[in-house]
Write an enzyme that holds these catalytic residues in place. Structure first.
Site, PDB file in Angstrom:
ATOM      1  N   SER A 173       0.864  -1.186   0.000  1.00 54.51           N
ATOM      2  CA  SER A 173       0.000   0.000   0.000  1.00 54.51           C
ATOM      3  C   SER A 173       0.893   1.225   0.000  1.00 54.51           C
ATOM      4  O   SER A 173       2.076   1.146   0.370  1.00 54.51           O
ATOM      5  CB  SER A 173      -0.842  -0.005   1.278  1.00 54.51           C
ATOM      6  OG  SER A 173      -1.338   1.296   1.564  1.00 54.51           O
ATOM      7  N   TYR A 186      -0.552  -0.956  10.333  1.00 53.64           N
ATOM      8  CA  TYR A 186      -0.728  -1.093   8.877  1.00 53.64           C
ATOM      9  C   TYR A 186       0.540  -0.620   8.162  1.00 53.64           C
ATOM     10  O   TYR A 186       1.029  -1.279   7.234  1.00 53.64           O
ATOM     11  CB  TYR A 186      -1.948  -0.282   8.423  1.00 53.64           C
ATOM     12  CG  TYR A 186      -2.396  -0.574   7.003  1.00 53.64           C
ATOM     13  CD1 TYR A 186      -2.843  -1.839   6.630  1.00 53.64           C
ATOM     14  CD2 TYR A 186      -2.385   0.419   6.026  1.00 53.64           C
ATOM     15  CE1 TYR A 186      -3.268  -2.102   5.330  1.00 53.64           C
ATOM     16  CE2 TYR A 186      -2.812   0.167   4.726  1.00 53.64           C
ATOM     17  CZ  TYR A 186      -3.245  -1.098   4.386  1.00 53.64           C
ATOM     18  OH  TYR A 186      -3.664  -1.362   3.095  1.00 53.64           O
TER      19      TYR A 186
HETATM   20  N1  LIG Z   1      -8.898  -1.042  -0.236  1.00 49.15           N
HETATM   21  C1  LIG Z   1      -7.905  -0.167  -0.260  1.00 49.15           C
HETATM   22  O1  LIG Z   1      -8.092   1.063  -0.235  1.00 49.15           O
HETATM   23  C2  LIG Z   1      -6.480  -0.646  -0.341  1.00 49.15           C
HETATM   24  C3  LIG Z   1      -5.478   0.262  -0.685  1.00 49.15           C
HETATM   25  C4  LIG Z   1      -4.151  -0.163  -0.749  1.00 49.15           C
HETATM   26  C5  LIG Z   1      -3.852  -1.481  -0.476  1.00 49.15           C
HETATM   27  N2  LIG Z   1      -4.847  -2.356  -0.141  1.00 49.15           N
HETATM   28  C6  LIG Z   1      -4.470  -3.732   0.149  1.00 49.15           C
HETATM   29  O2  LIG Z   1      -5.087  -4.600  -0.790  1.00 49.15           O
HETATM   30  C7  LIG Z   1      -5.336  -5.869  -0.181  1.00 49.15           C
HETATM   31  C8  LIG Z   1      -6.796  -6.233  -0.381  1.00 49.15           C
HETATM   32  O3  LIG Z   1      -7.605  -5.219   0.195  1.00 49.15           O
HETATM   33  P1  LIG Z   1      -9.169  -5.130  -0.077  1.00 49.15           P
HETATM   34  O4  LIG Z   1      -9.542  -3.706   0.066  1.00 49.15           O
HETATM   35  O5  LIG Z   1      -9.501  -5.851  -1.345  1.00 49.15           O
HETATM   36  O6  LIG Z   1      -9.722  -5.928   1.195  1.00 49.15           O
HETATM   37  P2  LIG Z   1     -11.136  -6.672   1.362  1.00 49.15           P
HETATM   38  O7  LIG Z   1     -11.400  -6.680   2.828  1.00 49.15           O
HETATM   39  O8  LIG Z   1     -12.160  -6.116   0.441  1.00 49.15           O
HETATM   40  O9  LIG Z   1     -10.812  -8.152   0.857  1.00 49.15           O
HETATM   41  C9  LIG Z   1      -9.975  -9.005   1.582  1.00 49.15           C
HETATM   42  C10 LIG Z   1     -10.471 -10.432   1.457  1.00 49.15           C
HETATM   43  O10 LIG Z   1      -9.604 -11.252   2.261  1.00 49.15           O
HETATM   44  C11 LIG Z   1     -10.396 -12.271   2.827  1.00 49.15           C
HETATM   45  N3  LIG Z   1      -9.711 -12.812   4.009  1.00 49.15           N
HETATM   46  C12 LIG Z   1      -9.644 -12.257   5.251  1.00 49.15           C
HETATM   47  N4  LIG Z   1      -8.942 -13.053   6.060  1.00 49.15           N
HETATM   48  C13 LIG Z   1      -8.528 -14.125   5.329  1.00 49.15           C
HETATM   49  C14 LIG Z   1      -7.771 -15.283   5.619  1.00 49.15           C
HETATM   50  N5  LIG Z   1      -7.257 -15.503   6.846  1.00 49.15           N
HETATM   51  N6  LIG Z   1      -7.552 -16.187   4.623  1.00 49.15           N
HETATM   52  C15 LIG Z   1      -8.065 -15.976   3.375  1.00 49.15           C
HETATM   53  N7  LIG Z   1      -8.806 -14.891   3.051  1.00 49.15           N
HETATM   54  C16 LIG Z   1      -9.032 -13.964   4.013  1.00 49.15           C
HETATM   55  C17 LIG Z   1     -11.721 -11.585   3.175  1.00 49.15           C
HETATM   56  O11 LIG Z   1     -12.782 -12.524   3.317  1.00 49.15           O
HETATM   57  C18 LIG Z   1     -11.898 -10.643   1.988  1.00 49.15           C
HETATM   58  O12 LIG Z   1     -12.715 -11.207   0.977  1.00 49.15           O
HETATM   59  C19 LIG Z   1      -4.915  -5.723   1.279  1.00 49.15           C
HETATM   60  O13 LIG Z   1      -3.598  -6.203   1.415  1.00 49.15           O
HETATM   61  C20 LIG Z   1      -4.938  -4.232   1.507  1.00 49.15           C
HETATM   62  O14 LIG Z   1      -4.060  -3.825   2.514  1.00 49.15           O
HETATM   63  C21 LIG Z   1      -6.152  -1.974  -0.077  1.00 49.15           C
END
Ligand SMILES: NC(=O)c1ccc[n+]([C@@H]2O[C@H](COP(=O)([O-])OP(=O)(O)OC[C@H]3O[C@@H](n4cnc5c(N)ncnc54)[C@H](O)[C@@H]3O)[C@@H](O)[C@H]2O)c1
Length: 253
Positions: free
Chosen positions: A142, A165
């Site tokens: 991120s 984070y």
């Molecule tokens: N959303 C944002 O703004 C953003 C920005 C930068 C980086 N990110 C990064 O992108 C990645 C995904 O984020 P997102 O926004 O899609 O999150 P999200 O919460 O929408 O999706 C994450 C998924 O992971 C699954 N999950 C949770 N625990 C788990 C486990 N133990 N085993 C398997 N699956 C599991 C959840 O059920 C969920 O479907 C993360 O690493 C996050 O830090 C997100």
């Protein structure tokens, strides 16, 4: 672009993971949606409705579950896994607490699940890649992993960006470089994508301030990350390893 490639996407039913799964299918790859949530995983699998997609429930914080995910993927598609994209985002009940209120037990859970999970998932994928003679691992960090949060953007909202984070996301970039170097000469690549914030109903005041730090759009949609993902998954990036691609519309400048 991804013909004959089998790709596991952890957190595949999430905001970013689901856009990745969709784009892999659209580019003729085969995809395993790995997610802890059976409900979200089954629902995405039926929406995509394609013989080249399979939902497999797994917990990426448990080695036994990761091993079973890899074995089931190989068995179902009858081929080794070509690439894995680590998008799972396990969070504790106390996630997002202000720094002064951060509890020891939640800190331990989140550091282990997010950073420990990334390490354990990498370990199991790399063992599989060593066996099959090739591999391509893509981590998701991120913008919070490359610089301090813009705390001023959160004023007047209940949003924050936890200290753990930042530590976890810097750690993810660090393990990417570590593994890319450790497995040099083994036909294994490890890269990372660091996205900016993804639009998800955030308050207007926050979105406006955030956008002022950016070049054109501000907060992004998950599909804005897909171009870089496909590049890293394809042979177009054959000679890239240990790198971190920042996609943030200029937020970090
Ligand atoms: N959303 C944002 O703004 C953003 C920005 C930068 C980086 N990110 C990064 O992108 C990645 C995904 O984020 P997102 O926004 O899609 O999150 P999200 O919460 O929408 O999706 C994450 C998924 O992971 C699954 N999950 C949770 N625990 C788990 C486990 N133990 N085993 C398997 N699956 C599991 C959840 O059920 C969920 O479907 C993360 O690493 C996050 O830090 C997100």
């Amino acid at each position: 672009m991804l013909e004959e490639k089998l790709i596991i996407v952890t957190g595949g039913a999430g905001r970013i993971g689901s856009a990745f799964c969709r784009s892999i299918l659209e580019n003729n790859g085969k995809v395993v949606i790995c997610d802890f949530s059976e409900e979200k995983g089954n629902s995405l699998e039926s929406q995509l409705s394609d013989p080249n997609v399979k939902f497999i429930k797994a917990d990426i914080t448990k080695v036994k579950s990761i091993k079973s995910l890899i074995n089931q993927s190989v068995e179902y598609f009858q081929q080794p896994v070509s690439s894995a994209v680590h998008c799972a985002y396990p969070i504790s009940d106390g996630w997002g607490a202000p720094f002064e209120d951060l509890l020891e037990e939640n800190l331990a859970k989140d550091l282990f699940a997010q950073l420990g999970g990334a390490i354990l998932f990498s370990q199991q994928m790399i063992l599989h890649f060593l066996d099959s003679g090739q591999g391509n691992l893509i981590n998701i960090s991120s913008i919070q992993g490359i610089q301090a949060p813009k705390f001023e953007h959160y004023e007047g909202t209940n949003m924050s960006s936890p200290i753990e984070y930042s530590a976890i996301k810097s750690g993810v970039i660090s393990i990417t470089k570590y593994l890319a170097k450790l497995y040099k000469k083994r036909n294994i690549r490890v890269n990372c994508i660091s996205p900016g914030g993804i639009l998800d109903g955030q308050p207007e005041s926050f979105l406006k301030r955030y956008e002022e730090s950016c070049n054109s759009k501000g907060m992004l949609d998950s599909k804005d990350l897909v171009g870089s993902l496909l590049f890293l998954l394809s042979d177009q990036s054959q000679f890239m390893t240990g790198q971190n691609i920042v996609i943030d519309d200029g937020w970090s400048l």
